[in-house]
Design an enzyme around this catalytic site. Structure first.
Site, PDB file in Angstrom:
ATOM      1  N   ASP A 129      38.152  34.633  41.321  1.00  0.00           N
ATOM      2  CA  ASP A 129      37.866  36.053  41.210  1.00  0.00           C
ATOM      3  C   ASP A 129      39.068  36.678  40.487  1.00  0.00           C
ATOM      4  O   ASP A 129      40.134  36.070  40.400  1.00  0.00           O
ATOM      5  CB  ASP A 129      37.642  36.678  42.592  1.00  0.00           C
ATOM      6  CG  ASP A 129      36.861  37.992  42.499  1.00  0.00           C
ATOM      7  OD1 ASP A 129      36.794  38.594  41.403  1.00  0.00           O
ATOM      8  OD2 ASP A 129      36.312  38.426  43.531  1.00  0.00           O
ATOM      9  N   TRP A 130      38.897  37.869  39.975  1.00  0.00           N
ATOM     10  CA  TRP A 130      39.889  38.488  39.090  1.00  0.00           C
ATOM     11  C   TRP A 130      41.183  38.827  39.842  1.00  0.00           C
ATOM     12  O   TRP A 130      41.281  39.848  40.507  1.00  0.00           O
ATOM     13  CB  TRP A 130      39.280  39.715  38.432  1.00  0.00           C
ATOM     14  CG  TRP A 130      38.585  39.429  37.136  1.00  0.00           C
ATOM     15  CD1 TRP A 130      38.782  40.085  35.950  1.00  0.00           C
ATOM     16  CD2 TRP A 130      37.591  38.408  36.849  1.00  0.00           C
ATOM     17  NE1 TRP A 130      37.988  39.523  34.965  1.00  0.00           N
ATOM     18  CE2 TRP A 130      37.263  38.511  35.477  1.00  0.00           C
ATOM     19  CE3 TRP A 130      36.980  37.408  37.593  1.00  0.00           C
ATOM     20  CZ2 TRP A 130      36.337  37.661  34.856  1.00  0.00           C
ATOM     21  CZ3 TRP A 130      36.063  36.566  36.987  1.00  0.00           C
ATOM     22  CH2 TRP A 130      35.753  36.700  35.638  1.00  0.00           C
TER      23      TRP A 130
END
Ligand SMILES: *[C@@H]1O[C@H](CO)[C@@H](O)[C@H](O)[C@H]1NC(C)=O
Ligand SMILES: *[C@@H]1O[C@H](CO)[C@@H](O)[C@H](O)[C@H]1NC(C)=O
Ligand SMILES: *[C@@H]1O[C@H](CO)[C@@H](O)[C@H](O)[C@H]1NC(C)=O
Ligand SMILES: *[C@@H]1O[C@H](CO)[C@@H](O)[C@H](O)[C@H]1NC(C)=O
Ligand SMILES: *[C@@H]1O[C@H](CO)[C@@H](O)[C@H](O)[C@H]1NC(C)=O
Ligand SMILES: *[C@@H]1O[C@H](CO)[C@@H](O)[C@H](O)[C@H]1NC(C)=O
Ligand SMILES: *[C@@H]1O[C@H](CO)[C@@H](O)[C@H](O)[C@H]1NC(C)=O
Ligand SMILES: *[C@@H]1O[C@H](CO)[C@@H](O)[C@H](O)[C@H]1NC(C)=O
Ligand SMILES: *[C@@H]1O[C@H](CO)[C@@H](O)[C@H](O)[C@H]1NC(C)=O
Ligand SMILES: *[C@@H]1O[C@H](CO)[C@@H](O)[C@H](O)[C@H]1NC(C)=O
Length: 861
Positions: free
Chosen positions: A281-282
């Site tokens: 995930d970012w």
């Protein structure tokens, strides 16, 4: 800097772990499994191997690492391979459409797909979304969602996924994935795993909200609960052939999801035999070597934190291979997994240039928005919507759940005076896209907020659609009061109206936006904007009051649902751009409602159990969130504690009625279950890479974009090129035992094929029943198959299959479905496999989790 790999080293030494406050602990599992092209991946694997065999190490590293936040047009973009004309892969949100783009559709949210219980509609929506991403040049659509699953009714992002039931979610997740990938785009199953709330998912975000913590929350989940509940839909995703996974922000058992070897190496890549790639995930990537060995394949968006210009991978991954801490086979495996997903869905045939820009709607903008470099044409405004409005409208009406009907519905359109009430009926005065990432609750609610959004091309409001309906039919009066504070005006209109339709809502979203004190998660389960007052005011003055709710999940309705003047209650969820049109199709009887609530409507927040953790409980360390309720969430909990809900999971009325009869169970003589055995091949490497640092220096002629992530080195001194103050720590101090071992590895008993042991999917029983439409209109029914597994620790019943069927008045059909071995098994932590227990089991067919009209014992097999 977070020393993710240090923690990992600590975790690896079991003796040290128990010393630290007995915090939940994640056992190590190494080495990271290498893909082998099992099952339907064979051809894609072969092509990926051919491609990757030609690459240099720097080129392989480019495939694994994003170039940095806002450095290219998509929310995530990997490096490219210019030598072979291979552009960087474009990864784009969201699970309900193309985010940050224009001339795209705004589809209904996942929770509405769940409410349809319609496998075909889930597939068609996936296909349409995939086509839109394809048309914009996107390689990976960042969806669908099975985490959060919905442990908490107030979890902020539940609506992006489907339902707190793992079977309903798993089936629709698989159909969505098939749809997206049949359109030629890689789907991404996310967020893996235990990402059940927004609070504390990222320490930095929590600090922004005034909490003093240094690590993300740890979801502490036992093995049985993980298998029987949270992992279940992800297994369906793997079995459906999903090309990518996204690991989540949170930790599980105090090890970050993106460097948790037990989750990635053991459960996902070994037991479930996942053949695609895992991206972070970012900003969920916290360690270089550690994450690589624990099974992460792609770092997103590539920088250590947005805009730092530094990366745990990129240069560092090149160095880690050259200095021998990350084996060459591991990087080869990353690259092959990524390219296999690419070929599997046909990206080589379907790819078009990226023709939009996440960072501007203007035609011209900066090629590298982060640093304002290269002003060029960035947006071609390609219209990718085709006829998708039709499927959007259809899903919108199919997802309407009729919760109560005391003669209020359907309407005819010939009512003398229709009153429409509530801000939720009208438009957002700031424009449908007036709040970025939908971070407000102005006007009608048709989508939650955060990264799981798309811009509306238009938004048909209920007010607009109801007025059109009445004007197109005759001479009725319509008056809409859409200011929730205008209670006097509401009273006046309601007292004259022959029918009053009241619109109310409740919103939620992703943690980085705070709307009215809701930091992603909802701070309560009540209606927003004084919705209760609006309902009470109208109902006190009109004996034919219909309530329509646009909510992200359950809300508390105890105060008003049984008011006799409330003649109908409708839940319409988050229907997307065709909101009003979908709704009037049902209100005015063109479509008989067939949606079923995909979650339970309890009387109080407490009746759902497990409260959200809203205060850190471990000093500055990771908040500890113990999933002690096990598998007992939503209806399983209500059943266990004999809590009577207002509307139970699976419930929904229709304009017609159905009868159930004649249940019949037939054992299918399935083959016996064989634990998978044997071992893998040794880890392969592809191509022949140079091990000389001098071959990885930045090329002299390169135009370096500031803060951009590259795979190259500044100098032939790896320590200097890395810039990591801890560079060179002795490998044996932090490389977990076995992590670099490329020799053949045992196949786990519950493994053996994508989705797990193929025997789990053997059909054990065929179950059928007769369903009859006993009313006067054509309508849809959703027969639901539940099973009682019979053990003392098992839920009363669990959903195992369903279908949505259409029946004409008087029509009868025999609904037939099957139960697989997995459907009748429990996870046994001791043998690390699924087992069918000795307890007597019962099968039920019903129209909801509590309307179990028919039942029969399952004969032992
Ligand atoms: C977390 O700890 C529990 C309890 O020891 C264990 O059953 C489970 O397998 C662990 N899960 C992970 C992912 O480490
Ligand atoms: C890596 O990707 C970047 C960005 O696309 C590109 O400039 C660079 O040339 C690539 N490096 C290699 C070795 O192909
Ligand atoms: C390498 O990773 C470390 C963190 O482990 C980081 O501090 C450093 O800046 C990275 N180097 C580069 C060149 O990105
Ligand atoms: C190898 O390179 C990685 C990445 O820069 C670094 O973190 C690690 O400390 C290095 N290990 C050794 C033994 O030099
Ligand atoms: C729109 O929402 C914002 C953010 O919640 C709020 O401040 C503003 O007053 C709203 N505007 C209108 C016109 O409703
Ligand atoms: C619950 O939250 C909503 C949204 O912030 C707010 O409008 C409402 O007043 C709150 N309800 C209560 C009872 O505080
Ligand atoms: C129902 O509506 C009527 C007006 O039609 C009103 O007189 C009555 O008080 C209402 N009843 C309730 C329970 O609000
Ligand atoms: C509802 O109120 C209307 C007058 O506004 C009256 O004609 C009708 O009989 C009432 N219906 C019921 C069920 O009380
Ligand atoms: C790999 O390349 C090197 C030169 O870079 C060469 O000496 C060596 O023989 C090659 N090995 C194989 C197996 O092709
Ligand atoms: C590499 O060199 C660039 C200048 O070309 C500099 O900005 C960067 O900080 C250097 N990286 C390290 C890790 O020293």
């Amino acid at each position: 800097m977070r020393l993710g790999w240090l923690e990992l080293a600590v975790a690896a030494a079991a003796t040290v772990a128990s010393a630290k406050d007995d915090l939940a602990y994640s056992p190590p599992f190494y080495p990271s499994p290498w893909m082998d092209g099992n099952g339907e991946w064979a051809e894609a694997y072969r092509r990926a191997v051919d491609f990757v065999s030609q690459l240099t190490l720097a080129e392989k590293v480019n495939l694994t690492t994003g170039v940095g936040w806002m450095q290219e047009k998509c929310v995530g973009e990997t490096g490219s391979i210019p030598r072979l004309g291979f552009r960087g892969l474009c990864l784009q949100d969201s699970p309900l459409g193309v985010r940050f783009a224009d001339y795209v559709s705004a589809f209904p949210a996942g929770v509405n797909v769940a409410a349809t219980w319609d496998k075909n509609l889930a597939y068609l929506r996936g296909k349409a979304m995939g086509e839109e991403h394809r048309g914009k040049g996107v390689d990976v659509q960042l969806g669908p969602v099975a985490g959060p699953l919905g442990r908490h009714p107030d979890g902020g992002r539940n609506w992006e996924g489907f339902s707190p039931d793992p079977v309903l979610t798993g089936v629709l997740m698989a159909e969505t994935i098939k749809g997206i990938q049949d359109a030629g785009v890689i789907a991404c199953a996310k967020h893996f795993i235990g990402n059940e709330m927004e609070h504390f998912r990222q320490a930095s975000e929590a600090v922004g909200y005034g909490f003093d913590i240094t690590e993300s929350v740890s979801s502490n989940i036992d093995d049985k609960t993980l298998h029987e509940l949270y992992l279940w839909p992800f297994a369906d995703a793997v079995r459906a052939g999903v090309g990518s996974f996204m690991c989540s922000y949170n930790q599980v058992n105090n090890s970050y999801s993106c460097s948790n070897s037990y989750l990635l190496n053991k459960l996902l890549k070994s037991e479930l035999d996942f053949q695609g790639f895992v991206m972070s995930d970012w900003g969920a990537h916290h360690s270089g070597v550690g994450a690589a060995l624990a099974g992460l394949d792609m770092s997103m968006p590539g920088d250590t934190a947005f805009g730092t210009g530094k990366s745990f991978w990129g240069t560092n991954l090149t160095i880690a291979v050259l200095n021998g801490t990350v084996p060459e086979w591991r990087v080869d495996d990353m690259a092959v997994r990524i390219m296999a997903a690419f070929y599997k869905v046909g990206r080589d045939r379907y790819q078009v240039p990226v023709n939009f820009d996440s960072w501007t709607k203007d035609e011209y903008g900066y090629e590298h928005a982060l640093v304002g470099q290269n002003y060029v044409k960035v947006n071609d405004k390609v219209d990718v919507r085709a006829d998708h409005a039709d499927i959007i409208r259809q899903i919108g009406s199919a997802s309407v759940v009729l919760l109560k009907n005391d003669g209020g519905l359907p309407l005819t359109g010939y009512e003398k005076f229709t009153g429409v009430f509530g801000e939720d009926a009208g438009s957002n005065r700031w424009g449908a896209d007036g709040c970025s990432d939908r971070g407000c609750d102005n006007g009608t609610l048709a989508m939650g907020w955060g990264s799981g959004t798309a811009d509306f091309p238009y938004l048909v409001t209920p007010e607009q659609a109801i007025q059109n309906e009445i004007l197109s039919k005759g001479k009725g009066l319509v008056s809409a009061v859409t200011d929730n504070g205008a209670l006097d005006q509401m009273e006046q209109v309601a007292s004259q109206a022959s029918v009053s339709i009241v619109f109310v809502n409740a919103d939620s979203g992703e943690g980085y936006i705070n709307v009215d004190g809701n930091e992603g998660d909802r701070k309560n389960l009540t209606l927003w904007k004084g919705g209760e007052e609006v309902i009470k005011t109208v109902a006190a003055n009109c004996n034919n009051t219909i309530v329509v709710m646009h909510t992200v999940g359950p809300v508390l309705i105890d105060e008003w649902y049984d008011n006799p003047n409330v003649t109908a209650i409708v839940w319409a969820g988050l229907p997307g751009q065709e909101s009003g049109n979908s709704l009037v199709d049902v209100l005015y009887g063109r479509v008989s409602p067939g949606g079923k609530t995909p979650f339970t409507w309890g009387k109080t927040r407490e009746s759902y159990g497990a409260p959200l953790l809203t205060k850190p409980n471990n000093g500055k360390g990771a908040p500890q969130d113990d999933f002690t309720e096990g598998v007992f969430i939503d209806y399983r909990r209500f059943d266990k504690y004999n809590e009577t809900p207002i509307y139970e999971f699976g419930f929904g009325l229709s304009y017609t009625t159905f009868e159930y009869s004649d249940i019949y169970v037939q054992p299918l003589n399935a083959r016996p279950y064989t634990p998978a055995s044997g071992s893998t091949k040794a880890a392969p490497t592809f191509g022949n890479i140079s091990t000389d640092y001098a071959d990885y220096l930045y090329p002299e002629d390169i135009h370096k974009v500031p803060l951009y992530i590259y795979p190259w080195l500044n100098t032939t001194d790896p320590k200097k090129s890395s810039g990591d103050p801890d560079y060179g720590m002795k490998a044996e101090d932090y490389i977990p035992s076995g992590a670099t071992d490329g020799s053949p590895q045992p196949i786990l008993p519950a493994g053996g094929a994508p989705g797990g042991n193929p025997g789990l999917y053997d059909e054990m029983y065929r179950v059928s029943a007769i369903i009859t439409n006993t009313g006067n209109v054509v309508g849809d029914e959703v027969p639901q198959l539940y099973v009682s597994l019979g053990g003392p620790d098992d839920p009363k019943v669990v959903l195992r299959n369903f279908d949505r069927i259409t029946l004409h008045p008087g029509q009868q059909t025999m609904w037939t479905t099957t139960l697989t071995r997995r459907d009748i098994s429990n996870w046994d932590p001791a043998s690390q496999n699924w087992v069918v227990t000795k307890y007597p089991k019962t099968v039920y067919i019903g129209s909801s989790s509590r309307k179990l009209h028919l039942q029969a014992p399952l004969p032992p097999y």
